[in-house]
Design an enzyme around this catalytic site. Structure first.
Site, PDB file in Angstrom:
ATOM      1  N   GLY A 176       9.207   0.661  -1.798  1.00 20.25           N
ATOM      2  CA  GLY A 176       9.969  -0.417  -1.194  1.00 20.25           C
ATOM      3  C   GLY A 176       9.962  -1.628  -2.108  1.00 20.25           C
ATOM      4  N   ILE A 196       7.734  -3.972  -2.469  1.00 22.39           N
ATOM      5  CA  ILE A 196       6.448  -4.145  -3.154  1.00 22.39           C
ATOM      6  C   ILE A 196       6.264  -3.071  -4.221  1.00 22.39           C
ATOM      7  CG2 ILE A 196       3.939  -4.076  -2.859  1.00 22.39           C
ATOM      8  CD1 ILE A 196       4.376  -5.268  -0.055  1.00 22.39           C
ATOM      9  N   SER A 248      11.918   9.596   0.308  1.00 23.81           N
ATOM     10  CA  SER A 248      13.013  10.330  -0.329  1.00 23.81           C
ATOM     11  C   SER A 248      13.165   9.851  -1.763  1.00 23.81           C
ATOM     12  CB  SER A 248      14.323  10.121   0.439  1.00 23.81           C
ATOM     13  OG  SER A 248      14.643   8.738   0.486  1.00 23.81           O
ATOM     14  N   ARG A 274      -2.130  -0.535   3.660  1.00 21.61           N
ATOM     15  CA  ARG A 274      -2.892  -0.539   4.906  1.00 21.61           C
ATOM     16  C   ARG A 274      -4.108   0.355   4.724  1.00 21.61           C
ATOM     17  NH1 ARG A 274      -0.537  -4.500   6.116  1.00 21.61           N
ATOM     18  NH2 ARG A 274       0.801  -4.880   7.939  1.00 21.61           N
ATOM     19  N   GLU A 288     -10.399  -3.495   9.811  1.00 26.92           N
ATOM     20  CA  GLU A 288     -10.544  -4.899   9.445  1.00 26.92           C
ATOM     21  C   GLU A 288     -10.871  -5.740  10.686  1.00 26.92           C
ATOM     22  OE1 GLU A 288      -7.056  -6.149   7.355  1.00 26.92           O
ATOM     23  OE2 GLU A 288      -7.245  -4.604   5.820  1.00 26.92           O
ATOM     24  N   HIS A 321      -8.315  -8.468   2.070  1.00 26.04           N
ATOM     25  CA  HIS A 321      -6.896  -8.524   2.463  1.00 26.04           C
ATOM     26  C   HIS A 321      -6.274  -9.870   2.079  1.00 26.04           C
ATOM     27  CE1 HIS A 321      -3.889  -6.622   5.491  1.00 26.04           C
ATOM     28  NE2 HIS A 321      -3.256  -7.209   4.492  1.00 26.04           N
TER      29      HIS A 321
END
Length: 798
Positions: free
Chosen positions: A626, A628, A649, A705, A734, A752
């Protein structure tokens, strides 16, 4: 094992089989003993009221350990608790079957209850990982159906076993069944995520002692205990509960799930369950005495006359499971409980010599009523809890059942003591009918929280296509609107202060008032904190959910779309910061900067540290491409690294090499950078196999994550040299960071903070304000999640 879509077949079927066997065995045993009470009393020459302790001691041991064991399951894994419980239940069953002393039987029954607690405290939590996400409701319904059917079928099955094998046979039958279930479980039950936190031994002791004394007090009233002993029990119970609530009240994950009980739907489901099982147990325990009293003395005939109850439960539970999506749980449960009350009342007025057909009809009405209640109420209770509290919800479900059954058993014991086997049954059946009516009333109170099919159709708002201009309906001015925060996010609260009325819905804090929840239109959360379907239901005027950051994995998008609630996120707002941080962490772990920094500050020059590799010329694999992931890939190219990637994909417009398998990607690169979204679809995609494929010279970086990486597998890989090192900015539970990771020298940890930058805060705050103000003033948002751009869901589709 990747559990993002449940356990893969055919292993899934074996997992379901062992869970079904264990639940059937524990529930059937609990029920069969009810039929054995008269036979045991005669065989051991003890009063009927004393024989009731065979049921009570099991239920007390089960009830007081359910929640502590469910808590241990969250910490150490549901598989371990399940296997230990299954083993103890099987061994103690053999001990009861071999015993002829009442004291020995009582001790073994106590151990049986503890074993059953190990099974029932985590079975619902396991189901969440065994079944695919889209079949979770089916799994919960099937488990409820099995438990209810086994419990009610115990009477006829137990009667037949007693007739041909004696009451010892009731317990002997568990031994081969338990062994088979254990062997299948060893092979098929998956390892589930653990939530690293210390076990509160003091809290567990206080809770178990207080709960045990409470149940002993209930039973003591039915066994003519001295008044001074009962006074001491009541005083001790009150004192221990006061001490426990004082100790645990402020904790975010207390043993007794006070945090979940603050949720209205969860609380009402628990209360309804307790009342309904009081009614059920008041009937089940006295039915053998009652049927003997009206003229039927053959154990097999008694079992046959009770059979219509479980048979009706079996048929009705299957129908009720399909009705949950069409009618509200409140409607189904209320109707079912009223039917149960009618059936119990019709049994209570039976006279000596009543025909078998008349008895069977009343039993069938009870079964239909209880079948309509059980599955929908369990669904309502479990779905109200977030996934991280699955263990607590599972324990609460069974604890509510056992509290109700223990109270019912105490009522029966009191009635038998006061009125004898001849008069007590009718009184208990009438009382059970009255309690069922009360349970129906409690259930009806939650009717407003659920939408029926017709209401759902009126509530759904069309969500037409459009990337940046979604219009739902014109809203009034933003001034004085209530905004509920599910996260701390102080800088974002400050930005909204003065323009909106800010309210706190964080776990462990005082609950938001009902008036605020009723009128609030905006909920601010994160992907990690999420927003469940029941939280959306709790806010009838909710129109907008704003996620700070890119992720939104724990927001129930389907529920939001059915209600016409718009969901936004901080798409792209933190992409550059996270990409920068990911590359910085990769450089740091590859070059061992943290260790060189340590020895230099200790004036050890290079110490005994050896040379470290450089990124230039290495192959990098990016998982998730994506905003990031693409930024990470471009930055890595600047280091002359060969970039490969894996995503949902292939992206043919990009020049980087695509791998359809994460394992194949890991096998062909020197470092893996995880930048995929969280959620069930990506749970533990970095597992033991992927880490082994990455190899002893490979490095792992995770900035997405914590749920994407199997922490246990990673710790082992780092300790054993399976991979060279790791750099983590996110963790499974977390803000807790496992000590096993903190103690390792070949891992870099940051709390984080990849997006923890003033530039990101400025952009994200502006985006949050634009989404809230634009929606409340004109019905338009700037950054909807992709699912909001799809056609609206049919309100009848789920």
């Amino acid at each position: 094992m990747d559990l993002s879509d449940g356990v893969p077949t055919p292993l899934r079927y074996l997992s379901i089989a062992t869970i079904t066997l264990a639940v059937t065995m524990s529930s059937l045993d609990n029920s069969m003993v009810n039929v054995a009470v008269p036979a045991v009393a005669r065989d051991l020459n003890i009063p009927p009221a004393s024989a009731i302790w065979l049921v009570s001691i099991y239920q007390i041991a089960l009830a007081v350990t359910l929640l502590p064991l469910s808590n241990l399951g969250e910490i150490f894994g549901y598989r371990r608790i399940y296997l230990c419980g299954l083993t103890l239940f099987t061994i103690s069953s053999a001990a009861v079957a071999a015993s002829d002393s009442f004291l020995t039987i009582m001790l073994a029954r106590c151990m049986q209850g503890l074993g059953a607690a190990g099974i029932l405290s985590v079975n619902i939590a396991l189901i969440r990982f065994v079944y695919p996400k889209n079949e979770l409701g089916k799994g919960i319904g099937m488990n409820s159906f099995v438990a209810a059917s086994a419990f009610t079928a115990g009477a006829p099955v137990g009667s037949l076993i007693i007739k041909y094998f004696g009451w010892h046979g009731l317990f002997a039958v568990n031994v081969p069944t338990g062994i088979i279930a254990f062997l299948v479980a060893l092979y098929s039950i998956p390892k589930t995520p653990v939530f690293a936190r210390p076990f509160d031994l003091g809290g567990a002791f206080l809770y178990s002692t207080a709960f045990g004394l409470l149940l002993f007090s209930f039973n003591g009233f039915g066994h003519e205990q001295p008044w001074w002993l009962m006074a001491a029990l009541v005083f001790g119970t009150a004192l221990l509960w006061w001490a426990y609530l004082r100790r645990e009240g402020g904790k975010s994950t207390p043993l007794l799930p006070i945090d979940l009980l603050r949720l209205p739907l969860f609380r009402m489901a628990v209360l309804t369950s307790i009342c309904s099982f009081i009614a059920q147990m008041s009937a089940i325990l006295v039915l053998p005495f009652f049927i003997e009293h009206i003229g039927y003395h053959d154990p097999a005939m008694i079992g046959l006359l009770i059979t219509p109850w479980p048979a009706a439960v079996i048929v009705t539970a299957l129908v009720a499971g399909n009705l949950v999506g069409k009618l509200s749980a409140a409607q189904l449960c209320t109707g079912g409980l009223l039917l149960l009350a009618a059936g119990l009342a019709s049994l209570a007025i039976l006279e000596t010599g009543a025909s078998p057909l008349r008895i069977a009809c009343s039993m069938a009405v009870c079964g239909v009523g209880f079948g309509l209640f059980q599955s929908p109420n369990n669904w309502a209770l479990i779905s109200a809890a977030p996934p991280a509290r699955s263990g607590a919800a599972s324990g609460s479900l069974n604890s509510a059942r056992l509290v109700g059954q223990s109270l019912g058993a105490a009522i029966v014991a009191i009635a038998l003591t006061e009125f004898g086997p001849g008069g007590a049954p009718s009184i208990c059946l009438f009382l059970g009918a009255a309690v069922a009516v009360v349970a129906a009333g409690v259930s009806a109170l939650r009717a407003g929280a659920y939408s029926t099919r017709a209401n759902g159709a009126r509530e759904v708002a069309e969500v037409p296509p459009g990337a940046n201009d979604i219009r739902a309906r014109t809203m009034e001015s933003a001034a004085l609107n209530d905004v509920v925060f599910k996260i701390e996010a102080r800088e974002y609260r400050e930005a909204l202060k003065g323009k909106y009325s800010i309210h706190d819905m964080m776990s462990g804090r005082p609950p938001v008032s009902g008036d605020v929840l009723a009128k609030a239109k905006v909920l601010v959360t994160t992907g990690f904190a999420g927003a469940s379907e029941d939280e959306i239901r709790m806010m009838p005027n909710l129109s907008l959910i704003c996620c700070i950051g890119t992720g939104y994995e724990n927001v129930d998008i389907s529920a939001a779309r059915r209600r016409g609630v718009i969901v936004t996120h901080g798409a792209g707002s933190n992409a550059s910061a996270v990409a920068d941080h990911a590359v910085a962490m990769l450089l740091a772990i590859m070059r061992n900067i943290h260790m060189f920094n340590m020895v230099a500050k200790q004036d050890l020059w290079r110490g005994n540290l050896g040379p470290r590799p450089i990124p230039t010329g290495k192959r990098a694999g990016v998982i998730g491409l994506g905003a990031i992931g693409q930024r990470i890939a471009r930055r890595l190219e600047a280091f002359d690294m060969e970039v490969c990637y894996h995503s949902r994909s292939e992206k043919p417009d990009l020049a980087w090499r695509y791998y359809a398998s994460i394992k194949e990607l890991a096998k062909n690169v020197d470092c893996l950078i995880v930048a995929a979204p969280g959620g069930a679809d990506t749970f533990h995609i970095i597992d033991e196999e992927v880490l082994s494929a990455l190899g002893p010279n490979g490095f792992l970086v995770n900035v997405s994550r914590g749920s994407l990486v199997d922490t246990d597998a990673l710790v082992y890989a780092l300790r054993a040299g399976v991979i060279a090192g790791a750099a983590l900015d996110v963790f499974e539970e977390e803000p807790s960071i496992p000590s096993a990771l903190r103690d390792l020298s070949n891992v870099i940890l940051t709390p984080h903070v990849a997006a923890f930058a003033p530039e990101v805060h400025a952009v994200s705050t502006k985006l949050l304000l634009q989404n809230i103000e634009g929606f409340l003033r004109a019905g338009a948002v700037v950054s909807p999640v992709p699912e909001m751009r799809l056609p609206a869901l049919d309100p009848q589709s789920g």
